[in-house]
Write a protein that holds these residues in place. Structure first.
Motif, short mmCIF file in Angstrom:
data_model
loop_
_atom_site.label_atom_id
_atom_site.label_comp_id
_atom_site.label_asym_id
_atom_site.label_seq_id
_atom_site.Cartn_x
_atom_site.Cartn_y
_atom_site.Cartn_z
N GLU A 156 77.97 94.40 78.27
CA GLU A 156 77.24 93.69 79.33
C GLU A 156 77.87 92.33 79.61
N MET A 157 78.25 91.64 78.54
CA MET A 157 78.88 90.32 78.70
C MET A 157 80.24 90.49 79.37
N ALA A 158 80.98 91.52 78.95
CA ALA A 158 82.33 91.72 79.49
C ALA A 158 82.27 92.13 80.96
N ALA A 159 81.16 92.74 81.36
CA ALA A 159 81.02 93.21 82.75
C ALA A 159 80.51 92.10 83.67
N ASN A 160 80.17 90.95 83.09
CA ASN A 160 79.59 89.85 83.87
C ASN A 160 80.69 88.84 84.24
N ALA A 161 80.88 88.65 85.53
CA ALA A 161 81.98 87.81 86.01
C ALA A 161 81.85 86.37 85.50
N LYS A 162 80.63 85.82 85.54
CA LYS A 162 80.41 84.44 85.09
C LYS A 162 80.78 84.29 83.61
N CYS A 163 80.39 85.26 82.81
CA CYS A 163 80.68 85.21 81.37
C CYS A 163 82.17 85.30 81.12
N MET A 164 82.81 86.18 81.83
CA MET A 164 84.25 86.35 81.66
C MET A 164 84.98 85.08 82.03
#
Lengths: 168, 168
Positions: free
Chosen positions: B129-137
Motif C-alpha cells: 500500500e505504501m509502495a503504491a502511494n505516490a506521496k509516500c514514494m
C-alpha cells in the motif's frame, strides 16, 4: 438471555519500561519545558468513560498495581509493587476513541472536569498505595504523572513494552 | 433482541512517533543485536485472535493506513499515507491478554503458526500500500517491522503518543 454487557467505564493501557520521560509543562517564552522521569517500572495510560465514578478508582488502582506483569530478575512475573518498580501515569483521553469512518470520535469519554477529578484521585491513590508498601519505600521507587489536558510528550525506553489492555 | 456481539478478531494499538527503534534480532555470542528504525510516523502494535482469517487483513491494513490520526504541519489530522509518514509494525501478542485474577491469560489469541501467517500478510500488504502511494514514494517513507515471536525491545520518542485502540 444473557444480560447486555455493561459499558466500559475506564480503559488502562500498561507498558513496561526501562526508563520513561514525560513532559509535564510545555516550553514557554522565557521558561523551558518541564519533565518527569522514571527508571524501571510501569507506564499506565488511563482513560475514563462516561458513567465512571469515584467508587471505581480504588478498584482500578488495586488491580493495576497488583497485576503480575513485571519481569523480575529471576524471570518470574510479579506486580509492580513486588518488583518493586516505578510508576508513570499518563492521562490519555485518545484511548477512548471510537472509529467512525476514517476519524475517531470521543463521545463516550467522560466530561473533561469529571475526568480531571477521577485522574487526580487515581494519581493520589497510586501514590498512597506505593507509600504504604514497605518494599517500595525501601527501594525508593516513585509515582510520577502527567498533567491532565496537556499534550503527553513521551520518550519511552523498553526492554519489551509487553503492552496490555485492561478495561473496567 | 440484539444479536450477540461478534468476538473481536484483531486488536491494533496505534501510537504516533517522532522516531522509533525496534530490535529485530537479539544479541548473540559473536554478533550484535540488529535494529530497525523509523523517523516520524505511526507505530502499529498488532494482535490477532482466534477466528481471524486472511480475508480480514486487507480490511485492517486499509483502515489503519487511512485513519486520520497523524498531525500535519498545518495542525490538521491526516492519514499516515497522506502525511506521509513512516510505519513501524510490532507484533504484540500480549495485547490479546484477558485478566484472570492477578494474571493475564491469552487463550483467545490465535495459534502461533496462524498468527505468523497473518502477521506476514499484514506486513506485506502495508508495504504494498505504501509502495503504491505516490506521496509516500516521493517522500521516501518506509515500512519497518518486528520479528514475530521475538521480545519486542522498543525505544520510542514521541511528540505525544496520541494512543488509539482499534478492534476488528
Amino acid at each position: 438471555m444473557a444480560a447486555p454487557p455493561r459499558p466500559v467505564l475506564a480503559r488502562a493501557l500498561l507498558q513496561q519500561c526501562v526508563s520513561a520521560r514525560l513532559q509535564v509543562k510545555p516550553p514557554e517564552p522565557g521558561s523551558e519545558a518541564e519533565w518527569v522521569e522514571i527508571q524501571r517500572g510501569l507506564v499506565i495510560y488511563i482513560c475514563f468513560f462516561k458513567g465512571a465514578d469515584e467508587d471505581l478508582v480504588p478498584k482500578i488502582v488495586n488491580m493495576l498495581l497488583n497485576v503480575q506483569l513485571s519481569e523480575s530478575e529471576s524471570g518470574k512475573y510479579v506486580s509492580v509493587l513486588d518488583l518493586p518498580g516505578n510508576v508513570l501515569i499518563i492521562p490519555q483521553a485518545t484511548l477512548g476513541g471510537k472509529l467512525k469512518g476514517k476519524r475517531m470520535q470521543y463521545h463516550t469519554n467522560t466530561e473533561k472536569e469529571k475526568g480531571l477529578v477521577l485522574y487526580s484521585q487515581f494519581v493520589t491513590l497510586c501514590e498512597k498505595e506505593m507509600a504504604a508498601n514497605a518494599k517500595c519505600m525501601e527501594a525508593g521507587v516513585f509515582v510520577k504523572h502527567g498533567t491532565y489536558g496537556n499534550r503527553q510528550v513521551l520518550k519511552l525506553d523498553t526492554n519489551g513494552p509487553f503492552t496490555h489492555l485492561i478495561e473496567f
